[in-house]
Design a protein around this motif. Structure first.
Motif, mmCIF file in Angstrom:
data_model
loop_
_atom_site.group_PDB
_atom_site.id
_atom_site.type_symbol
_atom_site.label_atom_id
_atom_site.label_comp_id
_atom_site.label_asym_id
_atom_site.label_seq_id
_atom_site.Cartn_x
_atom_site.Cartn_y
_atom_site.Cartn_z
ATOM 1 N N ASP A 143 0.820 -1.208 0.000
ATOM 2 C CA ASP A 143 0.000 0.000 0.000
ATOM 3 C C ASP A 143 0.855 1.260 0.000
ATOM 4 O O ASP A 143 1.972 1.275 0.527
ATOM 5 C CB ASP A 143 -0.927 0.018 1.218
ATOM 6 C CG ASP A 143 -1.957 -1.108 1.175
ATOM 7 O OD1 ASP A 143 -2.368 -1.479 0.057
ATOM 8 O OD2 ASP A 143 -2.330 -1.597 2.255
ATOM 9 N N ARG B 286 -9.658 6.087 -0.522
ATOM 10 C CA ARG B 286 -8.987 4.871 -0.974
ATOM 11 C C ARG B 286 -9.044 4.796 -2.497
ATOM 12 O O ARG B 286 -10.120 4.816 -3.093
ATOM 13 C CB ARG B 286 -9.653 3.641 -0.376
ATOM 14 C CG ARG B 286 -9.064 2.321 -0.861
ATOM 15 C CD ARG B 286 -9.938 1.154 -0.431
ATOM 16 N NE ARG B 286 -9.446 -0.112 -0.915
ATOM 17 C CZ ARG B 286 -10.160 -1.233 -0.941
ATOM 18 N NH1 ARG B 286 -11.415 -1.225 -0.505
ATOM 19 N NH2 ARG B 286 -9.642 -2.354 -1.396
ATOM 20 N N ASP C 170 -3.319 -0.785 -2.531
ATOM 21 C CA ASP C 170 -4.134 0.412 -2.716
ATOM 22 C C ASP C 170 -3.340 1.659 -2.336
ATOM 23 O O ASP C 170 -2.298 1.583 -1.692
ATOM 24 C CB ASP C 170 -5.395 0.325 -1.852
ATOM 25 C CG ASP C 170 -6.239 -0.904 -2.185
ATOM 26 O OD1 ASP C 170 -6.273 -1.288 -3.369
ATOM 27 O OD2 ASP C 170 -6.836 -1.474 -1.255
ATOM 28 N N TYR D 147 -3.848 5.189 -0.236
ATOM 29 C CA TYR D 147 -4.709 5.872 0.725
ATOM 30 C C TYR D 147 -4.294 7.342 0.786
ATOM 31 O O TYR D 147 -3.134 7.650 1.095
ATOM 32 C CB TYR D 147 -4.607 5.217 2.093
ATOM 33 C CG TYR D 147 -5.170 3.806 2.115
ATOM 34 C CD1 TYR D 147 -6.512 3.583 2.405
ATOM 35 C CD2 TYR D 147 -4.366 2.714 1.831
ATOM 36 C CE1 TYR D 147 -7.039 2.299 2.421
ATOM 37 C CE2 TYR D 147 -4.885 1.416 1.835
ATOM 38 C CZ TYR D 147 -6.223 1.216 2.122
ATOM 39 O OH TYR D 147 -6.732 -0.049 2.124
#
Length: 335
Positions: free
Chosen positions: A237, A279, A296, A298
Motif C-alpha cells: 500500500d 482509498r 491500494d 490511501y
C-alpha cells in the motif's frame, strides 16, 4: 603426526590476553597468511588454518575456558569435560577430504572486517550503474584444500540502491564488480517489480569461484529503496495526501491526485472534513508473487485555509458564519 602448537603461541599473545588483543592478533595473521593472498604457498595455507583454529577456540569464552583447563585434550576426545566440542577434534586433520567450511554470524563484524582488509572493497558503483555497494561480506569461506578435493566458492553479499519508482515497477541495473585481480565484471541484474526495501536478490554463481572444479558461490544483493517526496510505502500500500480548497470541501467538487501511475481525478464529497481518507483501489504496489494483484493508495485530505482575505471576502465569510449560527450550528466549519 606433529604435536599441535599452543594456541597462545600460534597467535603470539600472552595467556592473559583480552578479547580485543586476541582479535587484533588474528586479524593481522589472517591477512598475512590467507591463501588468496599467497596462492600456491602451502606453508602459508597451513599457517592460516592454524591461526584460524586458534582464534576459533580463544575467541569463544566457553571453549577458551576448556582449553585453559585441559589444553588440546579438551577437543581431541582424550580429555575430560569436552562439553560437546568433539567436532573440533579433526579440525584440519588428515582425511578431511577437502576445504573446511566455517560459518560466522557476523554479529560483531569480525569476519567482514578481516576479509575487508584482505580483499578491499570489491564492489564499486559505476556511471549509470546505480550500484550503492560498500564492499562485500562472505557468509562462508574455506580454509584451504586437502586431499585434492573440490570446494564450492564462498557466498558474497552487497547492496544496490534503486528509486521508489524502480522498486515499484521493476528495472534493469548494471553492476560493476571489481575482482581480486583488478579486472571489472559488469552484470545486468533484473530488479523485480514490487520489491521492498531490505529484500535481497540471489544471483546464483556470481560469488567467489570454486576450487578444484567446485561450483561458484552466490551473490546476495540487498535492495535499498530511496524515498519519494509525498509518498510513503507500507508493504503493497501507498500513502499520500492532497490539499483541497475549503470551498471544495464545503460544496463538493473534484481534485487531481498524483499516483505512481499518473494523475487521477477524484470526486470530493460535500462536507468533506480535514483528515478524511480516500482509498484509490489498485493504485498501490504490485505483488511480487502475483502480478495481477496490487495494493491500494490511501490519500489523506487536507483543507486549505485561505490567507490575506480582502474586505469583501471577509465580510461574506462573516455573513456565512452568522447564517450557520442562526441555523443552530456552532460555526461554519461544522456545516
Amino acid at each position: 603426526m606433529a604435536a599441535k602448537r599452543d594456541y597462545y603461541e600460534v597467535l603470539g599473545i600472552s595467556r592473559d590476553a583480552d578479547a580485543g588483543t586476541i582479535k587484533k592478533a588474528y586479524r593481522k595473521l589472517a591477512k598475512k597468511y590467507h591463501p588468496d593472498t599467497n596462492p600456491g604457498d602451502k606453508t602459508a595455507e597451513q599457517n592460516f588454518k592454524e591461526v584460524t583454529e586458534a582464534y576459533n577456540v580463544l575467541s569463544d569464552p566457553e571453549k577458551k575456558k576448556l582449553y585453559d583447563q585441559f589444553g588440546h585434550a579438551a577437543f581431541d576426545g582424550t580429555g575430560a569435560g569436552t562439553g560437546g566440542y568433539e567436532d573440533f577434534k579433526d579440525f584440519g586433520g588428515a582425511g578431511s577430504g577437502g576445504y573446511r567450511e566455517y560459518h560466522f554470524t557476523g554479529s560483531e563484524g569480525d569476519m567482514g572486517d578481516i576479509f575487508g582488509d584482505i580483499f578491499g572493497n570489491m564492489f564499486r558503483g559505476g556511471a549509470g550503474g546505480g550500484f550503492g555497494g560498500s564492499g562485500f561480506q562472505g557468509s562462508r569461506f574455506y580454509s584451504g584444500q586437502r586431499g585434492g578435493g573440490s570446494a564450492r566458492g564462498a557466498d558474497l553479499s552487497a547492496e544496490v540502491t534503486v528509486s521508489f519508482e524502480e522498486a515499484a515497477f521493476g528495472c534493469e541495473k548494471l553492476l560493476h564488480i571489481r575482482k581480486e585481480d583488478g579486472s571489472v565484471q559488469t552484470l545486468q541484474v533484473h530488479i523485480p517489480a514490487g520489491i521492498d526495501d531490505g529484500q535481497s536478490i540471489r544471483l546464483r554463481g556470481k560469488g567467489m569461484p570454486g576450487v578444484g572444479g567446485g561450483s561458484s558461490g552466490d551473490l546476495m544483493l540487498k535492495v535499498r529503496v530511496q524515498e519519494k517526496a509525498g509518498f510513503t510505502r507500507k508493504g503493497m500500500d501507498v500513502y499520500s495526501s492532497v490539499s483541497v480548497p475549503f470551498t471544495t470541501a464545503v460544496f463538493g467538487g473534484e481534485t487531481v491526485i498524483p499516483t505512481l501511475s499518473g494523475n487521477v481525478v477524484c470526486r470530493i464529497r460535500e462536507g468533506t472534513q480535514s483528515g478524511t481518507k480516500i482509498r484509490l483501489k489498485g493504485k498501490g504496489i504490485v505483488s511480487m508473487k502475483d502480478p495481477s494483484v496490487y495494493g491500494d493508495q490511501y490519500v489523506t485530505v487536507q483543507i486549505q485555509v485561505p490567507r490575506d482575505l480582502g474586505p469583501e471576502a471577509r465580510q461574506k465569510l462573516r455573513e456565512f458564519e452568522a447564517a450557520c449560527r442562526a441555523d443552530g450550528r456552532k460555526s461554519w466549519s461544522a456545516a
